[in-house]
Design an enzyme around this catalytic site. Structure first.
Site, PDB file in Angstrom:
ATOM      1  CE  LYS A 111      -2.090  -0.841   3.963  1.00 56.46           C
ATOM      2  NZ  LYS A 111      -1.480  -2.102   4.405  1.00 56.46           N
TER       3      LYS A 111
ATOM      4  NE  ARG B 119       6.065  -0.147  10.448  1.00 57.05           N
ATOM      5  CZ  ARG B 119       4.826  -0.252   9.967  1.00 57.05           C
ATOM      6  NH1 ARG B 119       4.545   0.267   8.791  1.00 57.05           N
ATOM      7  NH2 ARG B 119       3.884  -0.868  10.637  1.00 57.05           N
TER       8      ARG B 119
HETATM    9  P1  AMP Z   1       0.805   0.565   9.556  1.00 53.27           P
HETATM   10  O1  AMP Z   1       1.956   1.500   9.371  1.00 53.27           O
HETATM   11  O2  AMP Z   1      -0.377   0.908   8.701  1.00 53.27           O
HETATM   12  O3  AMP Z   1       1.205  -0.888   9.436  1.00 53.27           O
HETATM   13  O4  AMP Z   1       0.317   0.765  11.087  1.00 53.27           O
HETATM   14  C1  AMP Z   1       1.160   0.485  12.186  1.00 53.27           C
HETATM   15  C2  AMP Z   1       0.336   0.360  13.463  1.00 53.27           C
HETATM   16  O5  AMP Z   1      -0.333   1.598  13.726  1.00 53.27           O
HETATM   17  C3  AMP Z   1      -0.768  -0.686  13.412  1.00 53.27           C
HETATM   18  O6  AMP Z   1      -0.300  -1.991  13.735  1.00 53.27           O
HETATM   19  C4  AMP Z   1      -1.751  -0.138  14.451  1.00 53.27           C
HETATM   20  O7  AMP Z   1      -1.304  -0.425  15.767  1.00 53.27           O
HETATM   21  C5  AMP Z   1      -1.646   1.370  14.244  1.00 53.27           C
HETATM   22  N1  AMP Z   1      -2.613   1.875  13.250  1.00 53.27           N
HETATM   23  C6  AMP Z   1      -2.350   2.353  12.004  1.00 53.27           C
HETATM   24  N2  AMP Z   1      -3.470   2.751  11.393  1.00 53.27           N
HETATM   25  C7  AMP Z   1      -4.486   2.516  12.249  1.00 53.27           C
HETATM   26  C8  AMP Z   1      -5.889   2.692  12.191  1.00 53.27           C
HETATM   27  N3  AMP Z   1      -6.496   3.174  11.083  1.00 53.27           N
HETATM   28  N4  AMP Z   1      -6.621   2.342  13.267  1.00 53.27           N
HETATM   29  C9  AMP Z   1      -6.031   1.842  14.371  1.00 53.27           C
HETATM   30  N5  AMP Z   1      -4.712   1.632  14.496  1.00 53.27           N
HETATM   31  C10 AMP Z   1      -3.935   1.956  13.447  1.00 53.27           C
END
Ligand code: AMP
Length: 207
Positions: free
Chosen positions: A13, A154
């Site tokens: 994404k 990360r």
């Molecule tokens: P990502 O970078 O999209 O993989 O997000 C990393 C972490 O941020 C996830 O594992 C969640 O803990 C939190 N997170 C990101 N986006 C959301 C969302 N829309 N709602 C809730 N938690 C989120």
């Protein structure tokens, strides 16, 4: 143009969002990036969500939804590519109340592919460019090709947390696909092809 990118962690994404932003000049909003910034700045909100992020859980739904919707109003009310939001049905409904989403692009990748992609993932904080140690290495080891800053991994990109993130995705985010399918705006892409091929499909869709 208001677009949503949906897919499991590691589906690409973020990579596609950067390409769309560069081609069409549409602001890219990654909820994960917004939350990571809050967590590393140590704001009250950041302190609340940090433990959820470390374990790969979805944080407090209403609070995160308010923050992201507010962020959209402030930075890109007229057009955006959302990456990582909405992640739950509640978030999709709240977003739908405020914005008319033109397309929800679902990047479909199998679970077995995800783990290898995420453990090798390296990022540039500055450009948001995403590398992979073997599939897409930078020209100079651990250094961003574009800005020359060191790459980082990360802390939640480890095998244990990934398994949990996949489970959370299956439980919480898959219903979001049904939401957009019913709205007639879901477009599914096979995410196990090279990034340029996927991007050219997205260009056809947007065009
Ligand atoms: P990502 O970078 O999209 O993989 O997000 C990393 C972490 O941020 C996830 O594992 C969640 O803990 C939190 N997170 C990101 N986006 C959301 C969302 N829309 N709602 C809730 N938690 C989120």
């Amino acid at each position: 143009m208001k677009l949503v990118l949906i897919g499991p962690p590691g589906s690409g994404k973020g990579t596609q969002a950067v390409k769309i932003r560069e081609r069409y000049d549409i602001p890219h909003l990654s909820s994960g990036d917004v939350l990571r910034k809050e967590a590393s700045a140590g704001t009250e909100f950041g302190k609340k969500i940090k433990p959820y992020m470390e374990s790969g859980e979805i944080g407090p739904a209403e609070l995160i939804t308010d923050v992201i919707l507010h962020y959209i109003e402030e930075h890109c009310p007229d057009g955006f590519i959302l990456d990582g939001f909405p992640r739950t049905l509640y978030q999709a409904e709240k977003l739908g109340d405020a914005h008319d989403i033109k397309a929800a692009i679902f990047i479909d990748v199998s679970e077995r592919e995800i783990v290898s992609r995420i453990t090798g993932r390296r990022m540039c904080r500055n450009c948001n460019i995403i590398y992979h140690v073997t599939n897409k290495p930078p020209r100079v080891e651990n250094t961003c090709d574009k800005c020359g800053l060191p790459l980082y991994q990360r802390p939640d990109d480890n095998e244990e947390t990934i398994i949990n993130r996949i489970q959370v995705y299956n439980k919480e985010t898959k219903p979001v696909l049904d939401y957009y399918r019913e709205a007639g705006t879901l477009r599914t892409m096979n995410g196990e092809r090279d990034t340029d091929t996927i991007f050219s499909d997205i260009v056809k869709l947007i065009g």
